[in-house]
Design an enzyme around this catalytic site. Structure first.
Site, short mmCIF file in Angstrom:
data_model
loop_
_atom_site.label_atom_id
_atom_site.label_comp_id
_atom_site.label_asym_id
_atom_site.label_seq_id
_atom_site.Cartn_x
_atom_site.Cartn_y
_atom_site.Cartn_z
CD GLU A 276 -13.17 -6.70 15.67
OE1 GLU A 276 -14.01 -6.69 14.74
OE2 GLU A 276 -12.59 -5.68 16.07
CG HIS A 309 -10.76 -7.93 8.49
ND1 HIS A 309 -10.01 -6.90 7.98
CD2 HIS A 309 -11.49 -7.41 9.51
CE1 HIS A 309 -10.28 -5.79 8.67
NE2 HIS A 309 -11.17 -6.08 9.60
CD GLU A 310 -14.40 -9.45 11.21
OE1 GLU A 310 -14.24 -9.11 12.39
OE2 GLU A 310 -14.56 -8.62 10.28
ZN LIG Z 1 -11.94 -5.00 11.15
#
Ligand SMILES: [Zn+2]
Length: 343
Positions: A276, A309-310
């Protein structure tokens, strides 16, 4: 753990990976300028560095803003067991004083399977091997790419310059702000990226790639780009179509606008998982790419979920960060919850 007597405020980093001659292993070299403030008197600077050779005579130490003078460096030594670089001084740094430490260094790009610090990756297309350079700093591998205070709570801002060959594209956390030639033969070009938000060193990221991209602009005006090798570009459209709405939803839900002008999503053949990095998210290809012609339908949900999610980590982890790694389950918990909520 590093002593807490010095606190970094800003880094100027330049890296020049050389993937243009022959076969791996490939070398890289670079320089770092670390601005820091003294919080407790000390006559020693301790930072993290692993696998880097500090160029002889390149270390410089100077007073920073509002500080009249700086002691001289008497010696430095690497402690490979603790990843520490000890720099001894002939006098004390005093509380509240600011300093600048500079050095040049060289190293070897890691392999994609190690995936630590700066590493090379490759793919085959039209009978040719293409090499690219990627990064993976979490949890504690920023120190393999440049000497730094490599702990999540030791946040600072970062100005990154990537030196690349003229026919490649370089990406950094922030948008490109300057490009200049670096060699008379017009081979080397230096790209400088905008100053990052105040962030942990494990979020510093870069890519030197020959991938094409597709792009769009989110509702709030952030440039969103998806990069992958040319052959797989048809499978990048789906990611582009979901990345914008996910970003809009997270800005709306958190009430905090994404602080950077752009976010890049990059799919690479040898990358493991997804990371991320603020403004420059790295993925393995199957996590970012979806093509109706050859992907099973459930991958459509999976890819959207990984992107969500990222992107959620841009707030949960990047903006608000665990002080130490034993609390990283909080980052993951929030990012995983947000990924379901955003979808
Ligand atoms: Zn994660």
């Amino acid at each position: 753990r590093l002593p807490s007597n010095l606190a970094p405020t800003h880094y100027n980093i330049e890296l020049r990976p050389d993937i243009y001659n022959g076969e791996p292993p490939f070398p890289f070299d670079g320089s770092v300028e670390i601005f820091f403030t003294c919080r407790e008197d000390t006559n020693q600077i301790v930072i993290n560095s692993v696998g880097l050779v500090i160029e002889d005579g390149s270390m410089e130490f100077e007073p920073g803003e509002g500080t009249p003078s700086a002691p001289e460096i008497t010696s430095y030594e690497l402690d490979p067991d603790r990843d520490f670089l000890f720099i001894d001084l002939d006098g004390d740094l005093e509380v509240g004083q600011n300093f600048v430490l500079r050095m040049r260094f060289a190293g070897t790009l890691n392999t994609a399977s190690l995936g630590a610090g700066a590493f090379w990756d490759s793919y085959h297309q039209d009978g040719e091997t293409h090499y690219v350079v990627l990064s993976q700093m979490q949890a504690n591998d920023a120190r393999r790419a440049f000497p730094c205070f490599d702990e999540p709570a030791m946040k600072a801002t970062f100005d990154l310059t990537m030196v690349r060959s003229a026919d490649m594209t370089a990406l950094g956390n922030g948008p490109l702000v300057n490009t200049e030639e670096r060699s008379v033969d017009e081979f080397w070009v230096a790209d400088t990226f905008d100053t990052t938000p105040y962030m942990s060193p494990y979020l510093v990221a870069f890519a030197v790639i020959d991938y094409p991209h597709v792009e769009t602009v989110s509702e709030n005006g952030h440039l969103i780009r998806v990069w992958a090798r040319a052959e797989l570009m048809p499978a990048a459209e789906y990611a582009l179509s979901v990345a914008g709405p996910i970003m809009d939803w997270l800005e709306d839900y958190t009430g905090q606008e994404f602080p950077m002008a752009k976010i890049d999503h990059v799919a690479s053949p040898g990358f493991s998982g997804a990371m991320e990095n603020w403004g420059l998210v790295h993925y393995m290809e199957s996590y970012l790419l979806y093509d109706e012609a050859w992907s099973p339908t459930y991958r459509k949900i999976y890819v959207a979920s990984v992107i969500a999610h990222e992107v959620a980590h841009q707030w949960f982890g990047n903006l608000v960060t665990c002080e130490w790694w034993d609390e990283t389950w909080l980052n993951e918990g929030f990012a995983s919850a947000m990924d379901y909520m955003a979808l």
